[in-house]
Design an enzyme around this catalytic site. Structure first.
Site, PDB file in Angstrom:
ATOM      1  N   GLY A   1       1.126   2.907 -47.112  1.00  0.00           N
ATOM      2  CA  GLY A   1       1.269   4.362 -47.170  1.00  0.00           C
ATOM      3  C   GLY A   1       2.022   4.919 -48.354  1.00  0.00           C
ATOM      4  O   GLY A   1       2.016   6.140 -48.564  1.00  0.00           O
TER       5      GLY A   1
ATOM      6  N   GLU B   1       2.094  -3.411 -45.674  1.00  0.00           N
ATOM      7  CA  GLU B   1       0.658  -3.470 -45.985  1.00  0.00           C
ATOM      8  C   GLU B   1       0.348  -2.499 -47.120  1.00  0.00           C
ATOM      9  O   GLU B   1      -0.420  -1.546 -46.944  1.00  0.00           O
ATOM     10  CB  GLU B   1      -0.159  -3.098 -44.745  1.00  0.00           C
ATOM     11  CG  GLU B   1       0.044  -4.008 -43.554  1.00  0.00           C
ATOM     12  CD  GLU B   1      -0.643  -3.483 -42.287  1.00  0.00           C
ATOM     13  OE1 GLU B   1      -1.175  -2.359 -42.306  1.00  0.00           O
ATOM     14  OE2 GLU B   1      -0.629  -4.200 -41.284  1.00  0.00           O
ATOM     15  N   PRO B   2       0.919  -2.709 -48.297  1.00  0.00           N
ATOM     16  CA  PRO B   2       0.704  -1.747 -49.381  1.00  0.00           C
ATOM     17  C   PRO B   2      -0.675  -1.920 -50.014  1.00  0.00           C
ATOM     18  O   PRO B   2      -1.169  -3.028 -50.153  1.00  0.00           O
ATOM     19  CB  PRO B   2       1.794  -2.126 -50.392  1.00  0.00           C
ATOM     20  CG  PRO B   2       2.005  -3.591 -50.168  1.00  0.00           C
ATOM     21  CD  PRO B   2       1.762  -3.849 -48.708  1.00  0.00           C
ATOM     22  N   GLY B   3      -1.275  -0.828 -50.376  1.00  0.00           N
ATOM     23  CA  GLY B   3      -2.559  -0.866 -51.077  1.00  0.00           C
ATOM     24  C   GLY B   3      -2.498   0.013 -52.313  1.00  0.00           C
ATOM     25  O   GLY B   3      -2.320  -0.446 -53.444  1.00  0.00           O
ATOM     26  N   ARG B   4      -2.559   1.326 -52.063  1.00  0.00           N
ATOM     27  CA  ARG B   4      -2.625   2.303 -53.152  1.00  0.00           C
ATOM     28  C   ARG B   4      -1.532   2.121 -54.195  1.00  0.00           C
ATOM     29  O   ARG B   4      -1.779   2.194 -55.396  1.00  0.00           O
ATOM     30  CB  ARG B   4      -2.506   3.716 -52.556  1.00  0.00           C
ATOM     31  CG  ARG B   4      -2.696   4.838 -53.551  1.00  0.00           C
ATOM     32  CD  ARG B   4      -2.271   6.179 -52.925  1.00  0.00           C
ATOM     33  NE  ARG B   4      -2.899   6.416 -51.650  1.00  0.00           N
ATOM     34  CZ  ARG B   4      -4.052   7.060 -51.476  1.00  0.00           C
ATOM     35  NH1 ARG B   4      -4.683   7.554 -52.505  1.00  0.00           N
ATOM     36  NH2 ARG B   4      -4.545   7.231 -50.270  1.00  0.00           N
TER      37      ARG B   4
ATOM     38  N   ARG C   1     -13.020  10.417 -53.823  1.00  0.00           N
ATOM     39  CA  ARG C   1     -11.789  11.092 -53.397  1.00  0.00           C
ATOM     40  C   ARG C   1     -11.750  12.589 -53.698  1.00  0.00           C
ATOM     41  O   ARG C   1     -11.364  13.367 -52.824  1.00  0.00           O
ATOM     42  CB  ARG C   1     -10.549  10.393 -53.986  1.00  0.00           C
ATOM     43  CG  ARG C   1     -10.405   8.927 -53.536  1.00  0.00           C
ATOM     44  CD  ARG C   1      -9.098   8.319 -53.987  1.00  0.00           C
ATOM     45  NE  ARG C   1      -7.966   8.902 -53.308  1.00  0.00           N
ATOM     46  CZ  ARG C   1      -7.165   9.805 -53.813  1.00  0.00           C
ATOM     47  NH1 ARG C   1      -7.291  10.207 -55.044  1.00  0.00           N
ATOM     48  NH2 ARG C   1      -6.193  10.307 -53.102  1.00  0.00           N
TER      49      ARG C   1
ATOM     50  N   CYS D   1     -26.585  15.383 -56.657  1.00  0.00           N
ATOM     51  CA  CYS D   1     -27.161  16.652 -56.227  1.00  0.00           C
ATOM     52  C   CYS D   1     -26.351  17.288 -55.101  1.00  0.00           C
ATOM     53  O   CYS D   1     -26.850  17.441 -53.981  1.00  0.00           O
ATOM     54  CB  CYS D   1     -28.590  16.362 -55.788  1.00  0.00           C
ATOM     55  SG  CYS D   1     -29.599  17.798 -55.871  1.00  0.00           S
ATOM     56  N   GLU D   2     -25.080  17.574 -55.357  1.00  0.00           N
ATOM     57  CA  GLU D   2     -24.173  18.227 -54.409  1.00  0.00           C
ATOM     58  C   GLU D   2     -23.180  19.043 -55.227  1.00  0.00           C
ATOM     59  O   GLU D   2     -22.633  18.536 -56.211  1.00  0.00           O
ATOM     60  CB  GLU D   2     -23.349  17.188 -53.612  1.00  0.00           C
ATOM     61  CG  GLU D   2     -24.134  16.247 -52.742  1.00  0.00           C
ATOM     62  CD  GLU D   2     -24.617  16.869 -51.447  1.00  0.00           C
ATOM     63  OE1 GLU D   2     -24.055  17.906 -51.013  1.00  0.00           O
ATOM     64  OE2 GLU D   2     -25.579  16.322 -50.871  1.00  0.00           O
TER      65      GLU D   2
ATOM     66  N   TYR E   1      -8.967   3.101 -53.458  1.00  0.00           N
ATOM     67  CA  TYR E   1      -9.899   4.003 -52.771  1.00  0.00           C
ATOM     68  C   TYR E   1     -10.884   4.629 -53.760  1.00  0.00           C
ATOM     69  O   TYR E   1     -11.278   5.774 -53.620  1.00  0.00           O
ATOM     70  CB  TYR E   1      -9.126   5.066 -51.953  1.00  0.00           C
ATOM     71  CG  TYR E   1      -8.135   4.408 -51.035  1.00  0.00           C
ATOM     72  CD1 TYR E   1      -8.565   3.712 -49.925  1.00  0.00           C
ATOM     73  CD2 TYR E   1      -6.769   4.401 -51.327  1.00  0.00           C
ATOM     74  CE1 TYR E   1      -7.665   3.032 -49.104  1.00  0.00           C
ATOM     75  CE2 TYR E   1      -5.865   3.730 -50.520  1.00  0.00           C
ATOM     76  CZ  TYR E   1      -6.320   3.054 -49.410  1.00  0.00           C
ATOM     77  OH  TYR E   1      -5.439   2.380 -48.611  1.00  0.00           O
TER      78      TYR E   1
HETATM   79  C1  LIG Z   1      -3.709  -0.122 -41.258  1.00  0.00           C
HETATM   80  C2  LIG Z   1      -3.525   0.178 -42.698  1.00  0.00           C
HETATM   81  N1  LIG Z   1      -2.665  -0.563 -43.413  1.00  0.00           N
HETATM   82  C3  LIG Z   1      -2.458  -0.341 -44.724  1.00  0.00           C
HETATM   83  C4  LIG Z   1      -3.102   0.679 -45.386  1.00  0.00           C
HETATM   84  C5  LIG Z   1      -2.833   0.880 -46.841  1.00  0.00           C
HETATM   85  O1  LIG Z   1      -2.306   2.118 -47.103  1.00  0.00           O
HETATM   86  P1  LIG Z   1      -1.898   2.495 -48.599  1.00  0.00           P
HETATM   87  O2  LIG Z   1      -3.055   2.185 -49.465  1.00  0.00           O
HETATM   88  O3  LIG Z   1      -1.608   3.943 -48.520  1.00  0.00           O
HETATM   89  O4  LIG Z   1      -0.682   1.692 -48.938  1.00  0.00           O
HETATM   90  C6  LIG Z   1      -3.983   1.498 -44.677  1.00  0.00           C
HETATM   91  C7  LIG Z   1      -4.625   2.646 -45.341  1.00  0.00           C
HETATM   92  O5  LIG Z   1      -4.636   3.743 -44.911  1.00  0.00           O
HETATM   93  C8  LIG Z   1      -4.227   1.229 -43.304  1.00  0.00           C
HETATM   94  O6  LIG Z   1      -5.091   1.941 -42.603  1.00  0.00           O
END
Ligand SMILES: Cc1ncc(COP(=O)(O)O)c(C=O)c1O
Length: 411
Positions: free
Chosen positions: A230, A265-268, A311, A341-342, A370
Site C-alpha cells: 500500500g 507485501e509491497p508492490g507499487r 490507470r 476508440c474511447e 499497475y
Molecule cells: C493483498 C494485496 N497485497 C499487496 C498489494 C500491493 O499493494 P501496493 O502495490 O500498493 O504496495 C495489493 C494491492 O493492492 C494487494 O491487494
C-alpha cells in the site's frame, strides 16, 4: 525516477519499437534495499506483490534482491514458481479464490493462504483433508480503516469486499484450531494502495496486533503478522508521500508488541518509479482555442493508450509525460491521448509539452506498477514490448504480441 537516459530510450525505441515499457533494474534493487533496511533488525520478510508487475524478469529480479512473493491469483502463483520462488516463500491472497486455485495452493504447501471468509476456510479445510495434508492459513481481517487513498483502491473499509470483521476473524481463528487439516499461521490485513499518510497504516497494524495478542492469550499459536502493501509514490512533482523509515516507524511498534515476524507485501513502491512507458506521437490535431489561456490547445495522439496503461482511464490517475528529445520553442497546451476508440483513452489532459511533431518520442513516467499488468487487447491491440535496462545495457524481457498471435485463440 528512473535513471534511463534519452539516448538509451531512442536506441530502445529504434530496436524494439513503441509502445514499450522500459524498466531500470538498478532503481528496483535500490528501492527494495531501502524498504528492507527500514525494517532494520526486526524479524521481517518482504513479499513482493506480483500483481504490481508480473513480468517474469521483474519477478526474478525481486527474488534476486531477496524478496519473497505475494500472489493474488493462481496465475501469479505459477509466475512465482517459474521465477524460482519455493512454495514456502509464497503467500496467497485473493477475495475469490477458485476451488482449483485453492487446491493448487494447498497441494504446493504455500507459506500462507490468506483466507478472506469463513466459507473459504471451510473449503481450504476440506481440500487439505482430501489431500491428506495440513494447510497453512492466515486470516485476512477487514479493520474498517479508511486508507484515505482513491476509493477504487481502498480495501480496508467494512463496506469493501475484502477480509473478515474482527469478530468473525476471532471466532474463525479459534475454530481453525479444531480442524486437524488446518494450521493457523498468521493474521493479514491490506487496507489499500497508493497510501500517502501513516495514520491509516498505523491504525491497521494496531488492530492486527491487538487481535493477535488476544488470540495468543487464548492459546492460538501465530507465526506472523502480514500488514499487506500500500505504500504510495509521488506521481506528481512535490507530492508528499511516506518514506520507508516513516512507514516502518508507523507499523513496527504494534508488531513488536506481539513478538511475531512482520510480513510486508509491497508492490507499487518498489517498481512504480522504476518503469516508464515509451510511446511515439502518431498524430497532432488542433482543438478550439482554450478559453482560459486563449491559445490553441492540441491533441497529441500517441501510439500508447488505455490498452497499454489503464490507470488514467480507470482511476483518473496522473502520470508525468515528457518529451524524450525536447524541441526548442514555446510550450504547447495539449491533451495526450491514445489511439483507442474511447474518449476516456487519455494519458494526460491539459499538459504543457515542448513543441512536438509526428514521430517524436514521449515518456509516461512512474508506470512500472499497475501498468503492463493491466494491459488489454481491446481494439485487438497487441500488448507492448518490455525492456529491462541494467548496468548500461538493455534486453527485451517480453516481446511485443502480434495480431496473428491474438487470432490463434479464436476457434
Ligand atoms: C493483498 C494485496 N497485497 C499487496 C498489494 C500491493 O499493494 P501496493 O502495490 O500498493 O504496495 C495489493 C494491492 O493492492 C494487494 O491487494
Amino acid at each position: 525516477m528512473s535513471g534511463i537516459s534519452s539516448q538509451q530510450l531512442r536506441a530502445i525505441a529504434s530496436e524494439f519499437g513503441t509502445p514499450a515499457y522500459v524498466y531500470d533494474a538498478a532503481l528496483i534493487r535500490a528501492r527494495f534495499r531501502a524498504l528492507a533496511d527500514a525494517c532494520g533488525d526486526d524479524p521481517h520478510a518482504l513479499h513482493y506483490a506480483i500483481k504490481a508487475n508480473a513480468t517474469l524478469a521483474i519477478v526474478r529480479l525481486m527474488r534476486e534482491c531477496g524478496a519473497r512473493a505475494d500472489a493474488n491469483s493462481g496465475g501469479e502463483i505459477e509466475v512465482a514458481l517459474c521465477a524460482g520462488f519455493a512454495p514456502a516463500e509464497i503467500v496467497f491472497t485473493g477475495v475469490g479464490k477458485s476451488a482449483a486455485e485453492l487446491r493448487r495452493a494447498v497441494s504446493l504447501g504455500v507459506k500462507a493462504i490468506n483466507a478472506e471468509s469463513p466459507g473459504e476456510v471451510e473449503r481450504i479445510a476440506a481440500i487439505a483433508r482430501d489431500l491428506g495434508t495440513v494447510a497453512r492459513v492466515a486470516i485476512r481481517i477487514n479493520p474498517d480503516v479508511d486508507a484515505e487513498s482513491h476509493p477504487h483502491i481502498s480495501t480496508g473499509l467494512s463496506t469493501n469486499k475484502f477480509g473478515m470483521s474482527i469478530d468473525a476473524a476471532r471466532a474463525m481463528a479459534r475454530d481453525i484450531g479444531r480442524h486437524p487439516s488446518l494450521h493457523i499461521v498468521g493474521l493479514h490485513v491490506h487496507i489499500g494502495s497508493q497510501i500517502t499518510k501513516t495514520a491509516p497504516l498505523a491504525r491497521a497494524a494496531e488492530t492486527l496486533s491487538g487481535l493477535a495478542l488476544s488470540l495468543m492469550a487464548d492459546g492460538v499459536p501465530l507465526e506472523h503478522l502480514d500488514v499487506g502493501g500500500g505504500l504510495g509514490i509521488a506521481y506528481q512533482p512535490g507530492q508528499v508521500v511516506v518514506s520507508p523509515e516513516e512507514y516502518a516507524a508507523a507499523i513496527l511498534p504494534a508488531v513488536r508488541r506481539t513478538g511475531l515476524t512482520l510480513l510486508l507485501e509491497p508492490g507499487r513502491w518498489i517498481v512504480g518509479p522504476a518503469g516508464l512507458l515509451l510511446t511515439s506521437v502518431v498524430d497532432l490535431k488542433a482543438q478550439p482555442v482554450d478559453p482560459v489561456s486563449n491559445e490553441t490547445r492540441w491533441f497529441v495522439i500517441a501510439d500508447a493508450g488505455m490498452t497499454d496503461l489503464l490507470r488514467p482511464a480507470l482511476y483518473g490517475a496522473w502520470h508525468e509525460i515528457a518529451a524524450v528529445s525536447p524541441r526548442p520553442g514555446a510550450d504547447i497546451l495539449c491533451d495526450v491521448v491514445g489511439p483507442v476508440c474511447e474518449t476516456t483513452d487519455t494519458l494526460g489532459s491539459g499538459r504543457r509539452l515542448p513543441p512536438v511533431d509526428v514521430g517524436d518520442l514521449l515518456v509516461v513516467r512512474d508506470a512500472g506498477a499497475y501498468g503492463s499488468v493491466m494491459a488489454s487487447n481491446y481494439n485487438r491491440r497487441p500488448i507492448a514490448a518490455e525492456v529491462l535496462v541494467d548496468d548500461g545495457a538493455w534486453r527485451l524481457i517480453r516481446r511485443r504480441q502480434t495480431v496473428e498471435e491474438l487470432l490463434q485463440w479464436d476457434v
